[in-house]
Design an enzyme around this catalytic site. Sequence first.
Site, PDB file in Angstrom:
ATOM      1  N   MET A 157      -6.067  -3.140  -3.881  1.00 40.11           N
ATOM      2  CA  MET A 157      -5.869  -2.940  -2.451  1.00 40.11           C
ATOM      3  C   MET A 157      -5.577  -1.474  -2.137  1.00 40.11           C
ATOM      4  SD  MET A 157      -3.929  -6.351  -1.064  1.00 40.11           S
ATOM      5  CE  MET A 157      -4.850  -7.889  -0.936  1.00 40.11           C
TER       6      MET A 157
ATOM      7  N   ASP B 223       0.805  -1.223   0.000  1.00 38.58           N
ATOM      8  CA  ASP B 223       0.000   0.000   0.000  1.00 38.58           C
ATOM      9  C   ASP B 223       0.836   1.272   0.000  1.00 38.58           C
ATOM     10  OD1 ASP B 223      -2.312  -1.454   0.004  1.00 38.58           O
ATOM     11  OD2 ASP B 223      -2.698  -1.247   2.144  1.00 38.58           O
TER      12      ASP B 223
END
Length: 341
Positions: A169, A127
């Site tokens: 994500m 991320d």
Amino acid sequence: MKVGVLTGGGDCPGLNAVIRSVVRKGVQEYSFDFVGVRDGWLGLLKNHIVPLDVSSVRGILPRGGTILGSSRTNPFKHEDGLRRVQDTLAANEVDALVVIGGEDTLGAATELSRLGVNLVGVPKTIDNDVSGTDYTFGFDTAVGIATEAIDRLHTTAESHMRALVVEVMGRHSGWIALHAGIAGGANVILIPEQPFDIDQVCEQVKRRFQINYAPIVVVAEGAVPKEGQMILKDRSLDEFGHVRLSGIGEWLAQEISARTEKDARTTVLGHIQRGGTPSAFDRWLATRFGLHAIDAVQAGDFGCMVALRGTRIVRVPLADATAENKVVDSSLYDEFEAFYG
């Protein structure tokens, strides 16, 4: 000195490269002994420690995942967690830890450091949301995988003239969605930092269909509509208090179909983004992080995290790195507004 190596949280490409560089330099330059902690913080709670030497890290550079295993265990959510961690370290005569993880793993490391455990942090997460570092390893590979998926979806979308929603994500930060969406030529990119208007999304989709173009919508799993709340399939919590995200892509496809009367389908990339061989950049960055992490151990500079600043690897206080998530700055998102206006 005996050093333990631990990988926690979600796996990602590059973890093995860190383990390899930490052990190789630690043994060859500093004559350290090493052990591996199995399955993240769980291994310290259960005294699951394995030997780690140069031969055990040979050939692991290109491998995804982690040879040590991982888990989302929070040591402070278990009875006598701190004491059990300390007992395991003492029983195995471990003098210091190299902790490789993202916001949750490093958050626990920050508290353990405050309580007297000698450790150095290494930031990993696809991320890219750990503060204090320009990039985390794993991110580049995830973006490449997502971009390739978007490239492939363009052709099937055009063949059937349907809208395709790609869920990637990104719980709090939209770095993957923004980078992969731009690189893949998506028509709409939705990130957690910018609550979206579903009417505007559908209007953009309609405009693309009007010019005989099949639109691609890229959405981070943590994106939220302006009117409403986070869309979730599963509201159960992990040990760090996080819900298991997924559902926004399916909801978007249903809304687009209903509001535009055009077929819309969803592709959820999920764990595909985290698996497989790390990119060259992630191998390079992970290796550098490992080399500098073991240097910090040798210097006794505990309670820090190694970080990338420009092209340099620096040390930053763990407390600063875990104080907040690194999110996409609005000015960066706005640079691409002309593409979606």
